[in-house]
Structures are given as structure tokens and as C-alpha cells.
Design a protein around this motif. Structure first.
Motif, PDB file in Angstrom:
ATOM      1  N   GLN A  96       0.805  -1.220   0.000  1.00  0.00           N
ATOM      2  CA  GLN A  96       0.000   0.000   0.000  1.00  0.00           C
ATOM      3  C   GLN A  96       0.840   1.273   0.000  1.00  0.00           C
ATOM      4  OE1 GLN A  96      -3.276  -0.927   3.218  1.00  0.00           O
ATOM      5  NE2 GLN A  96      -1.463  -2.189   3.594  1.00  0.00           N
ATOM      6  N   SER A  97       2.067   1.185   0.551  1.00  0.00           N
ATOM      7  CA  SER A  97       2.878   2.374   0.755  1.00  0.00           C
ATOM      8  C   SER A  97       4.341   1.952   0.865  1.00  0.00           C
ATOM      9  CB  SER A  97       2.437   3.079   2.051  1.00  0.00           C
ATOM     10  OG  SER A  97       3.386   4.026   2.482  1.00  0.00           O
ATOM     11  N   TRP A  98       5.259   2.912   0.623  1.00  0.00           N
ATOM     12  CA  TRP A  98       6.678   2.639   0.860  1.00  0.00           C
ATOM     13  C   TRP A  98       6.932   2.326   2.327  1.00  0.00           C
ATOM     14  CZ3 TRP A  98       9.169   1.246  -3.111  1.00  0.00           C
ATOM     15  CH2 TRP A  98       8.975   1.848  -4.354  1.00  0.00           C
ATOM     16  N   ARG A 185       1.858  -0.485  -5.707  1.00  0.00           N
ATOM     17  CA  ARG A 185       1.159  -0.065  -4.493  1.00  0.00           C
ATOM     18  C   ARG A 185      -0.337   0.137  -4.762  1.00  0.00           C
ATOM     19  NH1 ARG A 185       4.399   5.107  -3.430  1.00  0.00           N
ATOM     20  NH2 ARG A 185       4.865   4.754  -5.615  1.00  0.00           N
ATOM     21  N   THR A 187      -3.856   1.817  -4.777  1.00  0.00           N
ATOM     22  CA  THR A 187      -4.549   3.108  -4.731  1.00  0.00           C
ATOM     23  C   THR A 187      -5.975   2.860  -5.206  1.00  0.00           C
ATOM     24  OG1 THR A 187      -4.032   3.774  -7.016  1.00  0.00           O
ATOM     25  CG2 THR A 187      -2.420   4.377  -5.295  1.00  0.00           C
ATOM     26  N   ILE A 234      -4.045   4.611   4.590  1.00  0.00           N
ATOM     27  CA  ILE A 234      -2.709   4.365   4.041  1.00  0.00           C
ATOM     28  C   ILE A 234      -1.830   5.602   4.209  1.00  0.00           C
ATOM     29  CG2 ILE A 234      -1.407   3.787   1.961  1.00  0.00           C
ATOM     30  CD1 ILE A 234      -3.922   2.362   0.941  1.00  0.00           C
ATOM     31  N   THR A 236       1.695   8.050   3.918  1.00  0.00           N
ATOM     32  CA  THR A 236       2.796   8.348   3.000  1.00  0.00           C
ATOM     33  C   THR A 236       4.105   8.162   3.757  1.00  0.00           C
ATOM     34  OG1 THR A 236       2.883  10.692   3.596  1.00  0.00           O
ATOM     35  CG2 THR A 236       1.363  10.052   1.823  1.00  0.00           C
TER      36      THR A 236
END
Length: 300
Positions: A96-98, A185, A187, A234, A236
Motif C-alpha cells: 500500500q505504501s513505501w 502499491r 490506490t 494508508i 505516506t
């Protein structure tokens, strides 16, 4: 500890320290990688491989300390008791995210062998990092497209053969191979564009792990299926650096890699269909787990 500081200040300080920590370990990793490359003795290469893995593990350990210093994130984990540093794993996870990578490294640190990703062969030429990935025994793979194989049929199966040779070193050394099988990821835009049948996931790409399992030639023994859930939505990577993530839920499930999951994904159509059904069911179960996480969060 220092999470009382303003988010912007935490962001700046933590980013600076993460950068310093990365450079601190990257420099000796590159130096020892040269030693590994130029010394032809097998025992020396093995020694440097273990030493380099230890450096990478220390890098993760310091990063985890930095997180605890600046963040008050509560990570709720289940299933870690099934893991060991002495096993060969294929690790899969929703993406979903870094932030996922940072959470995975923190949760799996010294629970399983250092996480390694399959990389495209071209990435070995990335300045400094390519050399570091090679030194850390990240497996580089060469994939041929179906159209390229049709034009060059004599190369059919060569990509698996090349990757299998690159993975030969893992026969005698426990390893954790990481794969985000959604390929990108999550979105809402990607979810809608795919018309995904899953509520909280993108469609899985079975070919990725099918290729990994075939290329590893049975050297992987267990699957570590990880589900990451962010109750507040989610985040950042900037949210992470600023210490804004309050809670993360992580569910870990371990299963054996049986003979039914080993086969020729490219040329055996029956195996391919069976394998895709298995991956799809795996993803249906993961989607249900995320629904349960959301329901539990809503009930609070």
C-alpha cells in the motif's frame, strides 16, 4: 522518547539520521563487496556474504532504533512465534505504501533471514546500489517476454535457468525472498482501473511467485504470508518520517511449500491454472483479513 517534538522537526531530524545511517553502512558494504569480487576463494566469498548480511541487518536495527526514538507507532503483530532464522522463506505481502518496506524490515528483523528482493538484471548497473545488491546476494533475474520468446524460441526456459544459477548460493544458506505480488502499491484509482474483485487489494500476479518458486528449484521451504493494515488509512513515507502513524496491524501466517506449488508455470497450462487458483484463494483470504481489521477498528 523524542516524539513530543513538532512533526516537521521530527521529519527533518529523522530523515537526516536515516540518511547518515544508510551511508554509514553503504560504504563498508561497497568496500567488502569489492573484496568478495576479487578474492577467488570460495570460503572467503561465503565469509564476506555472511559479513555483508550482518551489516545490512545492523542497518535495519539502527533504523528500528531511530523509529522508536522519534515515533510512538504501536505495531500489533501476530504469528511471529512460527518464524526462525534457520529456514528458507518466500515472503509475500499486500502493498500500500513505501512504509510497508520499513514495517516489514522492523517486524522481521532477526526473526527470519535478511529480506532479499528479486531484481531485474538491468538494476545491477545502478551506481553503488547495484553493487551493494549484488554483494548482499539479491538475486538478479532476466525475464523474456512472450513475444521475444516467439521470435527466439531457442531461448525458451533460459530466463529460469539463468535465475536458478544465481540462486544456487541459497542451497546452503537460509534466505528470505520478498515479493509484492500485486506488482504495485494499492490506490483507489488503480483498484477501479483494474475492476478488482477484491475490496482492499489489487489483483495478484501469480506469475511472479510462480517464477520465483520454479527458479529456486525447491530451495524455498515455507511461505510467510504477511498482511499489513493501517487503521488510520494508508500513510505516506512523509507521514512515517514525521511520526504521524499511530498504529499498524501486522498478521503473519506461515505455511509449507508443498509439491503442488512446484511446477513449470510458463509451459504447463494445467499447473498454471491450478497455481492461479491457489494464489486467488490466498488473496481472497487476505482481503477477508483486511475486512476484519477494518471492522475491528470501526467497532472501537
Amino acid at each position: 522518547m523524542l516524539n513530543f517534538l513538532p512533526p516537521l522537526l521530527i521529519h527533518i531530524i529523522s530523515l537526516t539520521i536515516y540518511t547518515v545511517n544508510t551511508l554509514f553502512w553503504l560504504i563498508p558494504i561497497i568496500i567488502f563487496s569489492f573484496c568478495k569480487a576479487i578474492i577467488p576463494l570460495t570460503f572467503a566469498k561465503k565469509m564476506f556474504s555472511y559479513l555483508l548480511d550482518q551489516m545490512a541487518s545492523n542497518w535495519v536495527g539502527v533504523n528500528t532504533f531511530i523509529q522508536k526514538l522519534f515515533n510512538k507507532t504501536e505495531i500489533k503483530v501476530t504469528g511471529l512465534d512460527q518464524l526462525t532464522m534457520k529456514e528458507w522463506y518466500l515472503v509475500i505481502c499486500n502493498h500500500q505504501s513505501w512504509v510497508d518496506i520499513v514495517i516489514l524490515q522492523r517486524v522481521m528483523h532477526r526473526k527470519i533471514p535478511f529480506l532479499k528482493f528479486f531484481l531485474k538484471k538491468e538494476l545491477i548497473f545502478v551506481p553503488f546500489l547495484g553493487l551493494a545488491w549484488w554483494a548482499l546476494d539479491f538475486p538478479f533475474m532476466k525475464r523474456y517476454s512472450q513475444s521475444f520468446i516467439k521470435k527466439n524460441p531457442h531461448l525458451k526456459g533460459k530466463d529460469v535457468e539463468t535465475t536458478r544459477k544465481a540462486c544456487a548460493k541459497f542451497k546452503h544458506k537460509p534466505v528470505s525472498i520478498m515479493n509484492f505480488i500485486e506488482g504495485t502499491r494499492f490506490t483507489n484509482e488503480k483498484h477501479d482501473k483494474q475492476n478488482s474483485t477484491f475490496k482492499h487489494l489489487l489483483k495478484p500476479k501469480a506469475g511472479g511467485i510462480g517464477f520465483v518458486l520454479e527458479a529456486m528449484g525447491g530451495n524455498l521451504h515455507k511461505i510467510v504470508n504477511i498482511t499489513i493494515h493501517y487503521p488510520e488509512g494508508i500513510p505516506t513515507f512523509s507521514d512515517f518520517l514525521a511520526g504521524k502513524i499511530k498504529q499498524v496491524n501486522v498478521n503473519v501466517e506461515v505455511s509449507n511449500i508443498g509439491d503442488e506449488l512446484l511446477g513449470d508455470y510458463v509451459r504447463d497450462r494445467n499447473f498454471k491454472i491450478k497455481f492461479q487458483k491457489w494464489v486467488n484463494q490466498l488473496w481472497l483470504d487476505k482481503d477477508q483479513k483486511l475486512i476484519e481489521f477494518n471492522n475491528d477498528n470501526t467497532a472501537k
